[in-house]
Design a protein around this motif. Structure first.
Motif, PDB file in Angstrom:
ATOM      1  N   UNK A   1      -7.690  -3.659  -1.681  1.00 10.49           N
ATOM      2  CA  UNK A   1      -7.533  -4.601  -2.798  1.00 10.49           C
ATOM      3  C   UNK A   1      -8.266  -4.121  -4.042  1.00 10.49           C
ATOM      4  N   UNK A   2      -9.427  -3.520  -3.846  1.00  9.28           N
ATOM      5  CA  UNK A   2     -10.237  -3.065  -4.970  1.00  9.28           C
ATOM      6  C   UNK A   2      -9.670  -1.795  -5.595  1.00  9.28           C
ATOM      7  N   UNK A   3      -9.011  -0.969  -4.782  1.00 10.76           N
ATOM      8  CA  UNK A   3      -8.453   0.301  -5.254  1.00 10.76           C
ATOM      9  C   UNK A   3      -7.042   0.428  -4.680  1.00 10.76           C
ATOM     10  N   UNK A   4      -6.046  -0.161  -5.340  1.00  7.98           N
ATOM     11  CA  UNK A   4      -4.687  -0.231  -4.780  1.00  7.98           C
ATOM     12  C   UNK A   4      -3.991   1.118  -4.645  1.00  7.98           C
ATOM     13  N   UNK A   5      -4.461   2.151  -5.340  1.00  2.55           N
ATOM     14  CA  UNK A   5      -3.955   3.506  -5.135  1.00  2.55           C
ATOM     15  C   UNK A   5      -5.002   4.491  -5.637  1.00  2.55           C
ATOM     16  N   UNK A   6      -4.967   5.719  -5.109  1.00  2.00           N
ATOM     17  CA  UNK A   6      -5.919   6.703  -5.600  1.00  2.00           C
ATOM     18  C   UNK A   6      -5.431   7.200  -6.966  1.00  2.00           C
ATOM     19  N   UNK A   7      -6.366   7.666  -7.775  1.00  4.47           N
ATOM     20  CA  UNK A   7      -6.027   8.038  -9.148  1.00  4.47           C
ATOM     21  C   UNK A   7      -5.129   9.273  -9.194  1.00  4.47           C
ATOM     22  N   UNK A   8      -4.450   9.463 -10.322  1.00  2.67           N
ATOM     23  CA  UNK A   8      -3.561  10.616 -10.493  1.00  2.67           C
ATOM     24  C   UNK A   8      -4.340  11.931 -10.388  1.00  2.67           C
ATOM     25  N   UNK A   9      -5.552  11.977 -10.938  1.00  7.76           N
ATOM     26  CA  UNK A   9      -6.347  13.206 -10.866  1.00  7.76           C
ATOM     27  C   UNK A   9      -6.784  13.494  -9.438  1.00  7.76           C
ATOM     28  N   UNK A  10      -7.161  12.453  -8.699  1.00  5.11           N
ATOM     29  CA  UNK A  10      -7.506  12.651  -7.292  1.00  5.11           C
ATOM     30  C   UNK A  10      -6.294  13.141  -6.503  1.00  5.11           C
ATOM     31  N   UNK A  11      -5.134  12.554  -6.801  1.00  4.39           N
ATOM     32  CA  UNK A  11      -3.927  12.945  -6.070  1.00  4.39           C
ATOM     33  C   UNK A  11      -3.550  14.387  -6.377  1.00  4.39           C
ATOM     34  N   UNK A  12      -3.765  14.823  -7.623  1.00  8.13           N
ATOM     35  CA  UNK A  12      -3.536  16.227  -7.967  1.00  8.13           C
ATOM     36  C   UNK A  12      -4.471  17.125  -7.161  1.00  8.13           C
ATOM     37  N   UNK A  13      -5.743  16.710  -7.051  1.00  7.40           N
ATOM     38  CA  UNK A  13      -6.714  17.500  -6.295  1.00  7.40           C
ATOM     39  C   UNK A  13      -6.350  17.570  -4.821  1.00  7.40           C
ATOM     40  N   UNK A  14      -5.853  16.483  -4.264  1.00  7.24           N
ATOM     41  CA  UNK A  14      -5.414  16.463  -2.870  1.00  7.24           C
ATOM     42  C   UNK A  14      -4.402  17.580  -2.593  1.00  7.24           C
ATOM     43  N   UNK A  15      -3.543  17.824  -3.566  1.00 10.39           N
ATOM     44  CA  UNK A  15      -2.429  18.743  -3.359  1.00 10.39           C
ATOM     45  C   UNK A  15      -2.794  20.200  -3.205  1.00 10.39           C
ATOM     46  N   UNK A  16      -4.041  20.556  -3.463  1.00 12.93           N
ATOM     47  CA  UNK A  16      -4.377  21.973  -3.361  1.00 12.93           C
ATOM     48  C   UNK A  16      -4.877  22.378  -1.973  1.00 12.93           C
TER      49      UNK A  16
END
Length: 317
Positions: A292-307
């Motif tokens: 509820x507090x963080x409904x999705x991870x941020x775009x920058x975090x998601x970009x970092x995940x991809x590496x």
């Protein structure tokens, strides 16, 4: 290609539990090729300040940490099994101990270059209620020396060997990479599996608000070993020297030591693969990757995940 980020659009109201490294930048950095940076790595992790559980839940990379933690849970669930023996190379502070406990393992050995982390991992194990597996912890550079130097029993055989977000340090030199593979091969039972998560060298070219990488001046010529970059990840890693993992070389080294590549998937695609599995989606919410507090991870975090890549090798019988 873009991939959907974990979100609460398919919320199932199940929550609970908890967790790392990446690239980019346009500056260059001098590095010393004459000496190992193992001491720097050990010192870095020994001196990291502790944020605590609540502190880790309120940083710029909370979503990234938790998503990476989910990935490790998926890999452990896929490859560990009840009664198996585990060798954890780069165990850190023992953050994966509860995951192994849930998998029902029988024996565990954790090893890490940072003595402070090893002591904290041992303490964390003792705090696990009704632990149904035995555990030992040893401080050693798992890539520079044979594990038998420290590990007891020295001929320990594991069914699963794990190296999570740390294997890139082995690619500082060919000698260390080969020693790493000898350590894995000699302590992995026939038919056993070696699972790891590593930065994807083909994607280490970006940076954003949560991570930065400064490549060494000689990095314009990518080498099989020793291509260095300085990595910073908000609230986790600061200006620490890491090394590209040349995947074809990694696969070849594994083959020379009797292991065959069984699985290799970047984190974005691994997530997509598991969105059709109800248990995996439920685990996303239980581990609070989103809530509820963080409904999705941020775009920058998601970009970092991809590496990152999730990789598994199987030892030939």
């Amino acid at each position: 290609m873009s991939y959907p980020r974990p979100s609460l659009h398919e919320k199932d109201n199940q929550r609970d539990d908890l967790p790392h490294k990446v690239a980019g930048g346009d500056s260059t950095r001098e590095t010393s090729s004459s000496s190992s940076n193992a001491a720097q790595v050990a010192d870095h992790y020994n001196q990291r300040r502790q944020l605590g559980v609540q502190g880790r839940m309120h940083t710029k990379i909370t979503g990234l940490r938790l998503f990476n933690n989910w990935i490790k849970s998926i890999m452990i669930r896929e490859y560990a099994y009840r009664g198996c023996r585990v060798l954890d190379l780069g165990c850190g502070k023992g953050g994966d101990l509860r995951k192994w406990a849930i998998a029902g393992i029988s024996e565990y050995i954790g090893m890490d270059i940072a003595q402070t982390s090893v002591s904290q991992a041992q303490k964390r194990f003792l705090e696990i209620r009704n632990a149904r597996f035995s555990a030992q912890f040893f401080a050693q550079d798992c890539y520079a020396d044979p594990l038998e130097k420290t590990m007891r029993p020295p001929d320990y055989q594991a069914d699963v060997i794990s190296a999570q977000f740390c294997l890139h340090y082995a690619f500082e030199t060919e000698q260390k990479a080969r020693q790493m593979m000898r350590n894995v091969s000699s302590h992995l039972s026939d038919g056993g599996v070696f699972i790891c998560t590593i930065p994807n060298a083909n994607w280490l070219v970006f940076g954003n608000t949560v991570y930065q990488v400064d490549f060494a001046k000689d990095a314009s010529e990518i080498k099989r070993f020793g291509t260095a970059y300085a990595f910073t990840l908000d609230e986790a890693v600061e200006d620490c020297t890491e090394y590209l993992v040349h995947m074809p070389t990694f696969v070849q080294l594994a083959r020379e030591h009797g292991l065959e590549l069984e699985y290799c998937r970047d984190f974005h695609n691994l997530f997509v693969d598991h969105t059709s599995q109800r248990s995996s989606v439920e685990l996303i919410h239980r581990m609070r990757v989103v809530d509820d507090e963080r409904p999705e991870i941020s775009a920058d975090e998601w970009e970092a995940v991809g590496i990152y890549l999730a990789v598994a090798f199987r030892k030939r019988s």
